[in-house]
Write an enzyme that holds these catalytic residues in place. Structure first.
Site, PDB file in Angstrom:
ATOM      1  CE  LYS A   1      -3.392  -0.518   2.717  1.00 49.43           C
ATOM      2  NZ  LYS A   1      -4.178  -0.608   3.933  1.00 49.43           N
TER       3      LYS A   1
ATOM      4  CE  LYS B   1      -3.087  -3.269  10.247  1.00 47.99           C
ATOM      5  NZ  LYS B   1      -3.514  -2.229   9.277  1.00 47.99           N
TER       6      LYS B   1
ATOM      7  CB  THR C   1      -9.418   5.273   5.679  1.00 49.74           C
ATOM      8  OG1 THR C   1      -8.231   5.319   6.457  1.00 49.74           O
ATOM      9  CG2 THR C   1      -9.539   3.922   5.011  1.00 49.74           C
TER      10      THR C   1
ATOM     11  CG  ASN D   1     -11.972   6.144  10.860  1.00 43.90           C
ATOM     12  OD1 ASN D   1     -11.650   6.137   9.676  1.00 43.90           O
ATOM     13  ND2 ASN D   1     -11.632   7.112  11.678  1.00 43.90           N
TER      14      ASN D   1
ATOM     15  CB  SER E   1      -0.522   7.832   8.695  1.00 43.60           C
ATOM     16  OG  SER E   1      -1.568   7.454   9.558  1.00 43.60           O
TER      17      SER E   1
END
Ligand code: NAD
Length: 454
Positions: free
Chosen positions: A96, A108, A192, A223, A375
């Site tokens: 990504k 992650k 997002t 979200n 981010s």
């Protein structure tokens, strides 16, 4: 979960590599490197519960690849978290970040926990306990966590504070998705969903869609799902179904999305942490507690999450968890366009079915890349100590999402491949270039044909 089943999820995820590599410039050595996470950490977090008892929670942090920059990726709090899933999610983050062209690798983390069963104080202690365990593994230049399923800005704030306490200096760059007063970026909350929305706007342009004629179903109203639904609703798209973990609602005339969001967020069990209301609480209009008068054209009805996926809609947006579209239901999915806001909602077997049906899938590594992109903006603002306006954030996000969407779409059309393969090929071009610039077997070979170092 057995070791084999656990590993299978990661192997499935990296299974996408071989197919995409065919359409990319990446060499076999670089490809081989991506089959293995760089490092993995398993921790146990003892938690003193409010009643004085002790519980021990398991957590993970995985760094998949950091050739293009520090690893970056969220922390998930969920009872189903397991190492294979975290490895797969870290791998997707590597791809990504490359898709978005931002200088990060993939990481992650997660804790096996049902956070809704914890009190606010227990949740804070667990969040801080996790950071105490992983503090030597993460860092502003090595691995930068962020929110994911059932973690949010407040939790990121606790985690940043705990890391700062350990380091004996304020360190906002260690984590993103923080509350704005603690160094968060404007525009991170809806990034997002907004990133996915910019992809949809590109599709709208290419396909000459008229939004009021486009029917949309959104699975997952957290979200990511709420914001993409809100932005599309504001443009006139007909959001006919939404759902959360308790189930879904369907209304043919379209749902009142702003009202559904407002009321879902009220009356929280863990104030400002988790919404306790469900979208199912008022099926008439999609809000959660109103006195609406459904018109004769038909009122809303409660549906299951499975039914939502199979609705006769023009766009399906899975925005909850992975493995929702499988070999079992793919044939029955009617939407000609799927925009993957969740990570990994489609299994490899389902992909084959969708490709045969010519369903256009905007893949997760592109569709939900808006979150990590903002981010990255947050991290750069923290480093610079200079903060942007929300308009600047939106403008830069829009530029990146639309640019990468176009490049991937072109790759898809030129090679006559599906959009997921094109997105992976695009990512592999960038990752391959970075890995190979450190030298390949051709460079290190002692064969006389090799150019000497000049
Ligand atoms: P969230 O915790 O805010 O919301 C998750 C939503 O999914 C909630 O509405 C929950 O009720 C619902 N849900 C849970 N189980 C479900 C089920 N079985 N069926 C239907 N709905 C269910 O999480 P989020 O941040 O919105 O993340 C959702 C997805 O988007 C995840 O796959 C996540 O990895 C991905 N994602 C999120 C971000 C981000 O910035 N938040 C970025 C990239 C990708």
């Amino acid at each position: 979960m057995s070791h084999r089943a656990d590993e299978e999820i990661f192997q499935n995820a990296i299974g996408r590599l071989d197919n995409a590599a065919e359409f990319s410039s990446i060499g076999p050595e670089a490809l081989e490197r991506l089959r293995y996470p760089k490092s993995m950490l398993q921790v146990s977090i003892p938690l003193r519960m409010d009643d004085g008892s002790l519980r021990v929670f398991q957590g993970y942090r995985v760094r998949h690849d950091d050739t293009r920059g520090p690893t970056k990726g969220g922390i998930r709090f969920h009872p189903d978290v397991h190492l294979g899933e975290v490895k797969a999610l870290a791998f997707w983050m590597t791809c990504k970040c490359a898709v978005a062209g931002i200088p990060f690798g993939g990481g992650k983390g997660g804790i096996i926990v049902n956070p809704k069963e914890l009190s606010r104080l227990e949740l804070e202690r667990l969040s801080r306990g996790f950071i105490q365990r992983v503090a030597d593994f993460i860092g502003p230049e090595t691995d930068i966590p962020a929110p994911d399923v059932y973690t949010n800005a407040m939790i990121m704030g606790w985690m940043m504070d705990e890391y700062s306490n350990i380091q004996r200096r304020r360190t906002p760059t260690v984590i993103t998705g923080k509350p704005i007063p603690l160094g968060g970026s404007l525009g991170r909350d809806d990034a997002t969903g907004r990133g996915a929305y910019y992809c949809i706007k590109e599709l709208e342009r290419l396909k000459a869609w008229s939004p009021p004629e486009v029917r949309v179903a959104v699975q997952g109203f957290g979200n990511a799902g709420q914001h993409v639904a809100r932005l599309m609703h504001a443009d006139g798209y007909r959001i006919v179904a939404i759902s959360d973990s308790r189930g879904g609602i369907f209304r043919d005339e379209g749902l009142d999305i702003p009202r559904a969001i407002e009321l879902k967020q009220q009356r929280q069990d863990l104030s400002e942490v988790y919404a306790s209301r469900s979208v199912c609480d008022c099926p008439e209009c999609g809000c959660v507690e109103c006195h609406c008068q459904p018109d004769d054209a038909g009122s809303g009805k409660i549906i299951t999450n499975e039914e939502l996926l199979e609705l006769d809609v023009d766009i399906l947006i899975p925005a909850a968890l992975e493995n929702q579209l499988t070999a079992e239901n793919a044939e029955r999915v009617m939407a000609p366009v799927i925009v993957e806001v969740a990570n990994g909602p489609t299994t490899t077997e389902a992909d084959a079915i969708f490709n045969a049906k010519e369903t256009l899938i905007v893949p997760d590594i592109l569709a939900n890349a808006g979150g990590v992109t903002v981010s990255y903006f947050e991290w750069t603002q923290n480093r610079a100590g200079y903060y942007w306006t929300v308009e600047e954030v939106h403008q830069r996000l829009s530029q990146i999402m639309k640019r990468e969407f176009k490049l991937i779409y072109e790759l898809m059309v030129t090679n006559q491949i599906d959009m997921r393969t094109a997105a992976y090929a695009h990512a592999l071009n960038r990752i391959g270039e970075a890995i190979e610039s450190q030298g390949t077997s051709t460079f290190f070979s002692t064969q006389p044909t090799v150019q000497p170092i000049s």
